[in-house]
Write a protein that holds these residues in place. Structure first.
Motif, mmCIF file in Angstrom:
data_model
loop_
_atom_site.group_PDB
_atom_site.id
_atom_site.type_symbol
_atom_site.label_atom_id
_atom_site.label_comp_id
_atom_site.label_asym_id
_atom_site.label_seq_id
_atom_site.Cartn_x
_atom_site.Cartn_y
_atom_site.Cartn_z
ATOM 1 N N LEU A 162 -30.908 -0.344 -21.961
ATOM 2 C CA LEU A 162 -31.622 0.051 -23.170
ATOM 3 C C LEU A 162 -31.544 -1.105 -24.174
ATOM 4 C CD1 LEU A 162 -30.232 3.701 -23.487
ATOM 5 C CD2 LEU A 162 -32.551 3.039 -22.793
ATOM 6 N N PRO A 163 -32.682 -1.633 -24.640
ATOM 7 C CA PRO A 163 -32.670 -2.798 -25.536
ATOM 8 C C PRO A 163 -32.046 -2.483 -26.889
ATOM 9 C CG PRO A 163 -34.887 -1.915 -25.327
ATOM 10 C CD PRO A 163 -34.040 -1.184 -24.330
ATOM 11 N N GLU A 164 -31.368 -3.500 -27.470
ATOM 12 C CA GLU A 164 -30.663 -3.329 -28.739
ATOM 13 C C GLU A 164 -31.095 -4.381 -29.750
ATOM 14 O OE1 GLU A 164 -26.383 -2.456 -28.559
ATOM 15 O OE2 GLU A 164 -26.525 -2.661 -26.379
ATOM 16 N N ARG A 165 -30.793 -4.103 -31.034
ATOM 17 C CA ARG A 165 -30.918 -5.082 -32.107
ATOM 18 C C ARG A 165 -29.851 -4.775 -33.161
ATOM 19 N NH1 ARG A 165 -37.020 -3.175 -33.181
ATOM 20 N NH2 ARG A 165 -36.652 -1.055 -33.919
ATOM 21 N N HIS A 166 -29.981 -5.293 -34.391
ATOM 22 C CA HIS A 166 -28.845 -5.311 -35.314
ATOM 23 C C HIS A 166 -28.336 -3.934 -35.733
ATOM 24 C CE1 HIS A 166 -32.476 -5.408 -37.817
ATOM 25 N NE2 HIS A 166 -31.768 -4.914 -38.816
ATOM 26 N N LEU A 167 -29.160 -2.915 -35.804
ATOM 27 C CA LEU A 167 -28.692 -1.586 -36.190
ATOM 28 C C LEU A 167 -28.463 -0.665 -34.996
ATOM 29 C CD1 LEU A 167 -30.733 -0.734 -39.427
ATOM 30 C CD2 LEU A 167 -28.403 -1.592 -39.225
ATOM 31 N N GLY A 168 -28.632 -1.171 -33.780
ATOM 32 C CA GLY A 168 -28.421 -0.348 -32.596
ATOM 33 C C GLY A 168 -29.570 -0.494 -31.608
ATOM 34 N N GLU A 205 -37.176 -4.363 -42.951
ATOM 35 C CA GLU A 205 -37.021 -5.804 -42.771
ATOM 36 C C GLU A 205 -37.810 -6.338 -41.580
ATOM 37 O OE1 GLU A 205 -33.354 -3.921 -40.742
ATOM 38 O OE2 GLU A 205 -34.720 -3.515 -42.407
ATOM 39 N N LEU A 206 -38.071 -5.470 -40.587
ATOM 40 C CA LEU A 206 -38.851 -5.887 -39.423
ATOM 41 C C LEU A 206 -40.352 -5.770 -39.667
ATOM 42 C CD1 LEU A 206 -36.786 -4.265 -36.528
ATOM 43 C CD2 LEU A 206 -36.577 -6.561 -37.503
ATOM 44 N N HIS A 207 -40.726 -5.123 -40.756
ATOM 45 C CA HIS A 207 -42.145 -4.885 -41.054
ATOM 46 C C HIS A 207 -42.470 -5.317 -42.484
ATOM 47 C CE1 HIS A 207 -42.303 -2.455 -37.360
ATOM 48 N NE2 HIS A 207 -41.148 -1.968 -37.755
ATOM 49 N N ALA A 208 -41.683 -6.267 -43.009
ATOM 50 C CA ALA A 208 -41.831 -6.652 -44.418
ATOM 51 C C ALA A 208 -43.202 -7.241 -44.715
ATOM 52 C CB ALA A 208 -40.732 -7.638 -44.805
ATOM 53 N N ALA A 209 -43.738 -8.033 -43.795
ATOM 54 C CA ALA A 209 -45.052 -8.636 -44.034
ATOM 55 C C ALA A 209 -46.119 -7.560 -44.164
ATOM 56 C CB ALA A 209 -45.400 -9.596 -42.888
ATOM 57 N N GLN A 210 -46.076 -6.572 -43.278
ATOM 58 C CA GLN A 210 -47.073 -5.496 -43.297
ATOM 59 C C GLN A 210 -46.918 -4.644 -44.550
ATOM 60 O OE1 GLN A 210 -47.231 -3.526 -39.527
ATOM 61 N NE2 GLN A 210 -48.743 -2.003 -40.170
ATOM 62 N N LEU A 211 -45.669 -4.355 -44.935
ATOM 63 C CA LEU A 211 -45.444 -3.549 -46.138
ATOM 64 C C LEU A 211 -45.915 -4.287 -47.391
ATOM 65 C CD1 LEU A 211 -41.904 -2.041 -45.430
ATOM 66 C CD2 LEU A 211 -44.052 -0.774 -45.622
ATOM 67 N N PRO A 213 -35.173 -11.175 -41.732
ATOM 68 C CA PRO A 213 -34.192 -11.930 -40.931
ATOM 69 C C PRO A 213 -34.589 -13.379 -40.667
ATOM 70 C CG PRO A 213 -34.476 -9.727 -40.030
ATOM 71 C CD PRO A 213 -35.498 -9.879 -41.101
ATOM 72 N N ASP A 214 -35.884 -13.700 -40.656
ATOM 73 C CA ASP A 214 -36.307 -15.079 -40.398
ATOM 74 C C ASP A 214 -36.292 -15.946 -41.655
ATOM 75 O OD1 ASP A 214 -38.483 -14.188 -41.834
ATOM 76 O OD2 ASP A 214 -39.965 -14.542 -40.255
ATOM 77 N N GLY A 215 -35.847 -15.374 -42.790
ATOM 78 C CA GLY A 215 -35.754 -16.123 -44.032
ATOM 79 C C GLY A 215 -36.973 -16.056 -44.916
ATOM 80 N N THR A 216 -38.040 -15.440 -44.457
ATOM 81 C CA THR A 216 -39.263 -15.305 -45.254
ATOM 82 C C THR A 216 -39.091 -14.191 -46.284
ATOM 83 O OG1 THR A 216 -40.563 -15.972 -43.336
ATOM 84 C CG2 THR A 216 -41.751 -14.972 -45.173
ATOM 85 N N THR A 217 -39.497 -14.461 -47.501
ATOM 86 C CA THR A 217 -39.394 -13.479 -48.578
ATOM 87 C C THR A 217 -40.752 -12.846 -48.838
ATOM 88 O OG1 THR A 217 -37.536 -14.636 -49.616
ATOM 89 C CG2 THR A 217 -38.777 -13.099 -50.996
ATOM 90 N N VAL A 276 -33.661 -8.028 -52.280
ATOM 91 C CA VAL A 276 -32.887 -7.631 -51.104
ATOM 92 C C VAL A 276 -32.991 -8.744 -50.074
ATOM 93 C CG1 VAL A 276 -32.667 -5.977 -49.211
ATOM 94 C CG2 VAL A 276 -33.268 -5.174 -51.509
ATOM 95 N N ALA A 277 -31.874 -9.088 -49.458
ATOM 96 C CA ALA A 277 -31.875 -10.122 -48.424
ATOM 97 C C ALA A 277 -31.037 -9.666 -47.243
ATOM 98 C CB ALA A 277 -31.330 -11.436 -48.973
ATOM 99 N N MET A 278 -31.548 -9.889 -46.040
ATOM 100 C CA MET A 278 -30.804 -9.581 -44.823
ATOM 101 C C MET A 278 -29.719 -10.627 -44.610
ATOM 102 S SD MET A 278 -32.077 -6.808 -43.694
ATOM 103 C CE MET A 278 -31.181 -6.775 -42.129
ATOM 104 N N GLN A 279 -28.622 -10.201 -44.003
ATOM 105 C CA GLN A 279 -27.557 -11.116 -43.625
ATOM 106 C C GLN A 279 -27.088 -10.774 -42.220
ATOM 107 O OE1 GLN A 279 -24.340 -10.586 -46.438
ATOM 108 N NE2 GLN A 279 -23.628 -8.734 -45.436
ATOM 109 N N SER A 280 -26.327 -11.654 -41.620
ATOM 110 C CA SER A 280 -25.899 -11.445 -40.236
ATOM 111 C C SER A 280 -24.697 -10.526 -40.133
ATOM 112 C CB SER A 280 -25.567 -12.791 -39.578
ATOM 113 O OG SER A 280 -24.541 -13.464 -40.296
ATOM 114 N N ARG A 281 -23.955 -10.383 -41.216
ATOM 115 C CA ARG A 281 -22.751 -9.550 -41.202
ATOM 116 C C ARG A 281 -23.050 -8.159 -41.733
ATOM 117 N NH1 ARG A 281 -17.968 -12.508 -44.239
ATOM 118 N NH2 ARG A 281 -16.941 -10.581 -43.532
#
Length: 433
Positions: free
Chosen positions: A175-181, A291-297, A334-338, A349-354
């Motif tokens: 089952l594929p995963e990413r940062h929140l599960g 954060e995964l759909h920020a451009a569309q939002l 996550p790619d640094g684009t605001t 709001v900014a995403m971080q790795s931790r």
């Protein structure tokens, strides 16, 4: 009455969700009616388990949901199911309360999932330690990531008086995963085929499963239901609820609570640039993956204009975690684009790795504590002073900030509405602070 087990492991990452999904789909294929629950705060695993079982997945938790409500949910499931599977959280004894506490509270036998990929006979020592430390009742073991039938036999021989109920071979595709599960099931076109494959690959000892005792859940002393215990304080009110890939983290119990309080739900999708429904008296923006759909939002002009208009009209807006991220001034992906967001809450709001926040918390209100949890990787930088703060459980120290900007109530805190319907009704009522 139904056969009920709590599926647990020694730690996270051992394959609890995979095994629970495979077992649910396997039993369903055998003609059994299956109900699945998730122990502890979680949004994503229940979506996968609902697809596997074909039925909604509710949360069980002695603190957030409460003993009596958890008992009621189990009793209700037992009346309509042949098998009840409850996926534990973290390791069997981790957390306060733990999955082991839940098992012992309701007399649930534990089905231990072990990652046998790098062990054989040591499995017996691990499982007996899980059983005896609490102790808990041990229903049996499912060995995950076994290499061969011989490998499974070696594991079984080490268990002594504990049955090996099944084994699952190492899978070429997990089952594929990413940062929140796990990745949301609606984003996996092959999810049904993957679940079918897991069920086919699960070598289940059907006779050993059928030998498990059935469990009776006595709910005669449960507290009154939401409908009977609380005045319909949201009667006649329409609450607009955002729901799409960016706003997907919604406890089913939250919607059940709103409707039990008399509200009508109007769904809408900000990602599809749908405006807040005109008939809405209040708005609920749950968490998810903005954060995964920020451009569309950021390009959803109708949605942004409508939520600003709702705020200007002083309609109560409850924004949780991802919902709050979407109504800040900007969101750095996550790619640094605001990207520009709706701008109801001053700040960035900014995403971080931790991981920035994790664990059960409660919001103090005039109606008593509203319980829930927090889980996020982003950080909010704002000049807006916090109107209140949640309290971490069980430490009692200060938790997440809660912001009140006009009719907007925003926080990283995810509330479990059924824990305090009166407090929830106040949040969605005009003028509530």
């Amino acid at each position: 009455m139904a056969r009920a087990v709590l599926v647990a492991a020694a730690a996270s990452g051992q394959g609890k969700t995979t095994v629970t999904a495979a077992l649910a789909r396997k039993l369903r294929g055998m003609g059994q009616r299956v109900r699945v629950f998730k122990c502890g705060p979680d949004f994503i695993d229940p979506m996968i388990l609902a697809r596997a079982s074909g039925a909604p997945v509710q949360t069980l938790d002695l603190w957030m949901v409460g003993r009596e409500e958890s008992r009621r949910l189990l009793a209700e499931a037992a009346r309509e199911a042949d098998a009840i599977l409850i996926e534990g959280v973290m390791g069997l004894y981790d957390g306060t309360p733990s999955a082991a506490d839940l098992a012992n509270e309701f007399g649930l036998p534990v089905l231990a999932v072990i990652d046998a990929g790098a062990m054989a006979q040591t499995a017996g020592a691990l499982v007996m330690g899980l059983r005896d430390y609490g102790p808990v009742r041990m229903a049996g073991v499912i060995a995950n990531r076994v290499a061969s039938a011989r490998h499974a036999e070696m594991v079984a021989s080490s268990l002594r008086d504990i049955p090996l109920l099944g084994s699952l071979a190492k899978q070429p595709q997990s089952l594929p995963e990413r940062h929140l599960g796990l990745v949301l099931p609606d984003e996996q076109p092959a999810i049904e085929g993957l679940l079918d494959t897991l069920a086919d690959q699960l070598a289940l000892d059907a006779a050993a499963w059928d030998a498990l005792p059935v469990t009776f859940f006595d709910a005669t002393t449960r507290v009154a239901s939401t409908e009977a215990a609380h005045v319909s304080t949201l009667a006649g009110r329409t609450i607009a609820v955002a729901r799409d890939a960016a706003f997907a983290f919604i406890y089913p119990a939250n919607i059940d609570t709103l409707t039990a309080l008399g509200a009508r739900i109007a769904w809408f999708s900000p990602l599809a640039d749908e405006p807040v429904p005109a008939e809405a008296d209040a708005v609920y923006l749950p968490g998810g993956y903005p954060e995964l759909h920020a451009a569309q939002l950021s390009q959803a002009s109708q949605w942004q204009a409508s939520i600003r208009a709702a705020h200007e009209e002083s309609k109560p807006i409850v924004a949780e975690c991802g919902g709050m991220m979407a109504i800040a001034e900007s969101l750095t992906a996550p790619d640094g684009t605001t990207w520009q967001m709706a701008g109801l809450l001053p700040g960035r709001v900014a995403m971080q790795s931790r991981l920035a926040g994790l664990g059960p918390q409660a919001l103090p209100t005039s109606a008593g504590p509203l319980r829930g949890h927090t889980f996020h990787y982003s950080l909010l930088e704002t000049s807006e002073p916090a109107a209140a703060s949640t309290i971490k459980h069980p430490s009692g120290v200060q938790g997440e900030a809660v912001y009140q900007v006009g009719s907007l109530h925003a926080s990283y805190f995810h509330a479990y509405f059924a824990s305090n319907p009166d407090a929830v009704a106040a949040l969605f009522t005009r003028g509530a602070a």
